[in-house]
Design a protein around this motif. Structure first.
Motif, short mmCIF file in Angstrom:
data_model
loop_
_atom_site.label_atom_id
_atom_site.label_comp_id
_atom_site.label_asym_id
_atom_site.label_seq_id
_atom_site.Cartn_x
_atom_site.Cartn_y
_atom_site.Cartn_z
N GLY A 5 0.80 -1.21 0.00
CA GLY A 5 0.00 0.00 0.00
C GLY A 5 0.84 1.26 0.00
N LYS A 6 2.15 1.15 0.00
CA LYS A 6 3.03 2.32 0.01
C LYS A 6 3.18 2.88 -1.40
CE LYS A 6 5.93 0.76 3.89
NZ LYS A 6 7.31 0.41 4.30
N ARG A 7 3.41 4.20 -1.46
CA ARG A 7 3.74 4.80 -2.74
C ARG A 7 5.03 4.17 -3.25
NH1 ARG A 7 4.82 10.60 -3.10
NH2 ARG A 7 4.25 10.37 -5.29
N GLN A 8 5.10 4.01 -4.56
CA GLN A 8 6.25 3.34 -5.15
C GLN A 8 7.17 4.34 -5.85
OE1 GLN A 8 6.84 -0.38 -5.04
NE2 GLN A 8 5.71 0.41 -3.28
N LEU A 9 8.45 4.16 -5.65
CA LEU A 9 9.48 5.02 -6.21
C LEU A 9 9.71 4.64 -7.68
CD1 LEU A 9 11.52 7.13 -4.88
CD2 LEU A 9 13.17 5.25 -4.91
N HIS A 10 9.90 5.65 -8.50
CA HIS A 10 10.26 5.43 -9.91
C HIS A 10 11.69 5.92 -10.12
CE1 HIS A 10 6.25 4.20 -11.07
NE2 HIS A 10 5.78 5.21 -10.36
N LEU A 11 12.47 5.13 -10.85
CA LEU A 11 13.88 5.46 -11.06
C LEU A 11 14.23 5.43 -12.54
CD1 LEU A 11 15.61 3.42 -8.21
CD2 LEU A 11 15.06 5.87 -8.22
N GLY A 12 14.72 6.57 -13.03
CA GLY A 12 15.32 6.63 -14.35
C GLY A 12 16.81 6.80 -14.20
N ALA A 13 17.55 6.51 -15.26
CA ALA A 13 19.01 6.67 -15.25
C ALA A 13 19.39 7.63 -16.37
CB ALA A 13 19.70 5.33 -15.45
N PHE A 14 20.02 8.74 -16.00
CA PHE A 14 20.49 9.74 -16.96
C PHE A 14 21.81 9.23 -17.51
CE2 PHE A 14 20.05 14.41 -17.96
CZ PHE A 14 21.10 14.46 -18.86
N MET A 15 21.81 8.78 -18.79
CA MET A 15 22.96 8.05 -19.32
C MET A 15 23.61 8.70 -20.54
SD MET A 15 23.33 5.67 -17.17
CE MET A 15 24.58 4.71 -18.02
N ARG A 16 23.32 9.94 -20.80
CA ARG A 16 24.07 10.65 -21.84
C ARG A 16 24.23 12.10 -21.43
NH1 ARG A 16 25.70 14.94 -24.80
NH2 ARG A 16 26.71 14.29 -26.70
N PRO A 17 25.45 12.49 -21.07
CA PRO A 17 26.63 11.64 -20.95
C PRO A 17 26.45 10.61 -19.84
CG PRO A 17 27.05 13.75 -19.93
CD PRO A 17 25.72 13.87 -20.61
N VAL A 18 27.30 9.60 -19.82
CA VAL A 18 27.11 8.52 -18.86
C VAL A 18 27.19 9.02 -17.42
CG1 VAL A 18 27.77 6.63 -20.37
CG2 VAL A 18 29.54 7.87 -19.11
N SER A 19 27.87 10.13 -17.20
CA SER A 19 27.82 10.81 -15.90
C SER A 19 27.81 12.30 -16.16
CB SER A 19 29.03 10.45 -15.03
OG SER A 19 29.02 11.25 -13.85
N LEU A 20 27.00 13.03 -15.39
CA LEU A 20 26.99 14.48 -15.53
C LEU A 20 28.14 15.14 -14.79
CD1 LEU A 20 23.19 15.33 -15.21
CD2 LEU A 20 24.61 15.31 -17.27
N HIS A 21 28.83 14.38 -13.94
CA HIS A 21 29.98 14.94 -13.24
C HIS A 21 31.16 15.00 -14.20
CE1 HIS A 21 33.10 15.75 -10.35
NE2 HIS A 21 32.19 15.87 -9.38
#
Length: 444
Positions: A5-21
């Motif tokens: 019954g808990k709200r569910q987390l959604h996860l995307g991955a920002f992969m271009r560039p493979v890291s923003l750092h």
């Protein structure tokens, strides 16, 4: 939702560039060529799918970043694959993870965009998503026969009409138009084909689209603008919004604003999923995590950091006094939301130009730096206090930063009952809990 019954987390991955750092590629053991190595990107996508991520997101640029060459030569973002080529290839080596690409409403045509995303949706079995952008980089205009960039307000007016045309083209055929009756010799029913014949202020498109309606009806609509026109466009059209708040308070205010606008536009608040961008750096102790972040930030060169500040502000910052406060910044035709976030950060924390540049030169946005438990605590707080519906994550270095999150943080989120243990459906809409849009021309 799950049985908890808990709200569910959604996860995307920002992969271009493979890291923003911008120091990520210099980390010991990092895959320096991951932006343009298909075998490595395939392994990363498969690891994200193992972690049950909603989507692999590929941003795109239509020009080399507009920063001084001294800084650009240090950047990993200079080159990458064209998004549809890459995501179509990734569709063949993954099974469930969503595949989201950026495509510009300013420098492309609606028929192209509609056809490419419909094709990706069919190729992937219903996993495509379109990140609608108007393109902020003024240098992109020079690659498309323009002497100067299109004005900010005009870009958003065109984007709104562009959305209507693309979604109209996706509805060119009824879902059951292709009868493929070998006995009668009828392949499709002409009465179930609609000719859009759009003529508007910015666009003229006849149609119909020469491909069957996408598996999802429409690929998922994603939007990232935080300016006033961007929020208006998101409220009217987006199903996922990539946001950039730096604090939970900012996240709650942004989510409430955009979802409130959606309601006033006649949509449900649940029709939009808000996913702030966030850097995640995992270690076995908080001290170790902070030490890694400090070592990572130290890999950023000053020329790169001041160039990042220039891009964010839309003005040349190299002439500013490095040890003085940020001066008044004039209005530009670049991204207004990016400029305002940077100015607000400098004012709120009293940062000098050098300090501000160092922050942005590495990664200046929301970051979860800590242990699996502390990161899960923070994410759960954002979810349960309606700061977001999840996050669009970027990793500090590849592959280890991504592997650490999937292997250590995802199990902790699953243990708490706020993240899936397996995919419940096959499409990106299934993952996000979004309905399949009805065909506006052929209602069932």
């Amino acid at each position: 939702m799950t049985g908890t019954g808990k709200r569910q987390l959604h996860l995307g991955a920002f992969m271009r560039p493979v890291s923003l750092h911008t120091g990520a590629w210099r980390w010991p053991g990092a895959w320096k060529d991951a932006n343009f190595s298909f075998p490595k990107l395939a392994k990363l996508a498969q690891k994200l799918e193992e972690g049950k991520f909603d989507a692999f997101f590929m941003a795109d640029h239509l020009a080399v970043l507009n920063m001084p060459l001294e800084a650009l030569r240090r950047s990993q973002t200079t080159t990458s694959f064209e998004p549809f080529t890459l995501l179509s290839a990734l569709a063949a080596v993954t099974e469930r993870i969503g595949l989201v690409a950026t495509a510009s409403t300013t420098f492309d045509e609606p028929f192209h965009i509609a056809r490419r995303f419909a094709s990706l949706d069919h190729i992937s079995g219903g996993r495509a998503g379109w990140n609608v952008v108007t393109t902020a980089n003024p240098d992109a205009a020079l690659n498309f026969g323009r002497e100067e960039h299109v004005a900010h307000a005009e870009r958003y007016d065109r984007a709104r009409e562009f959305y209507d045309v693309v979604t109209g083209l996706w509805d060119s055929f009824a879902d059951d138009a292709f009868v493929q009756d070998a006995e009668s010799g009828i392949f499709f029913d002409p009465e179930k084909m609609h000719v859009l014949d759009h003529k508007g202020a910015h666009l003229s498109v006849r149609g119909p689209l020469n491909i069957a309606r996408p598996v999802q009806g429409w690929p998922v609509i994603v939007q990232a603008g935080a300016s006033e026109p961007g929020r208006r466009l998101a409220a009217e059209t987006a199903e996922v919004v990539f946001a950039a708040p730096r604090t939970l308070a900012e996240g709650r205010a942004f989510a409430a604003d955009v979802k409130g606008r959606a309601e006033r536009a006649g949509r449900s608040r649940d029709a939009i999923k808000i996913l702030p961008g966030a850097l995640v750096l995992v270690a076995d102790s908080l001290e170790e995590a902070r030490d890694r972040r400090a070592r990572l930030d130290a890999l950023v060169n000053y020329e790169s950091s001041i160039a990042s500040l220039s891009v964010a502000l839309g003005v040349e910052a190299s002439g500013f006094d490095p040890d003085g406060p940020l001066p008044e910044i004039p209005e530009t035709n670049d991204s207004k939301s990016s400029r305002e976030r940077v100015i607000e950060l400098a004012r709120a924390e009293g940062l000098t130009v050098r300090q501000l540049a160092q922050r942005l030169g590495g990664y200046g946005g929301l970051a979860f730096v800590g242990t699996p438990r502390s990161i899960a605590d923070e994410m759960q707080e954002w979810l349960e206090t309606e700061g977001s519906d999840g996050f669009n994550l970027t990793f500090p270095y590849l592959p280890d930063g991504l592997v650490d999150f999937v292997d250590k943080v995802v199990p902790e989120l699953q243990r708490r009952g706020i993240f899936r243990r397996d995919y419940a459906g096959a499409t990106l809409r299934d993952h996000l809990g979004l309905p399949r849009p009805a065909n506006r021309f052929f209602p069932s």
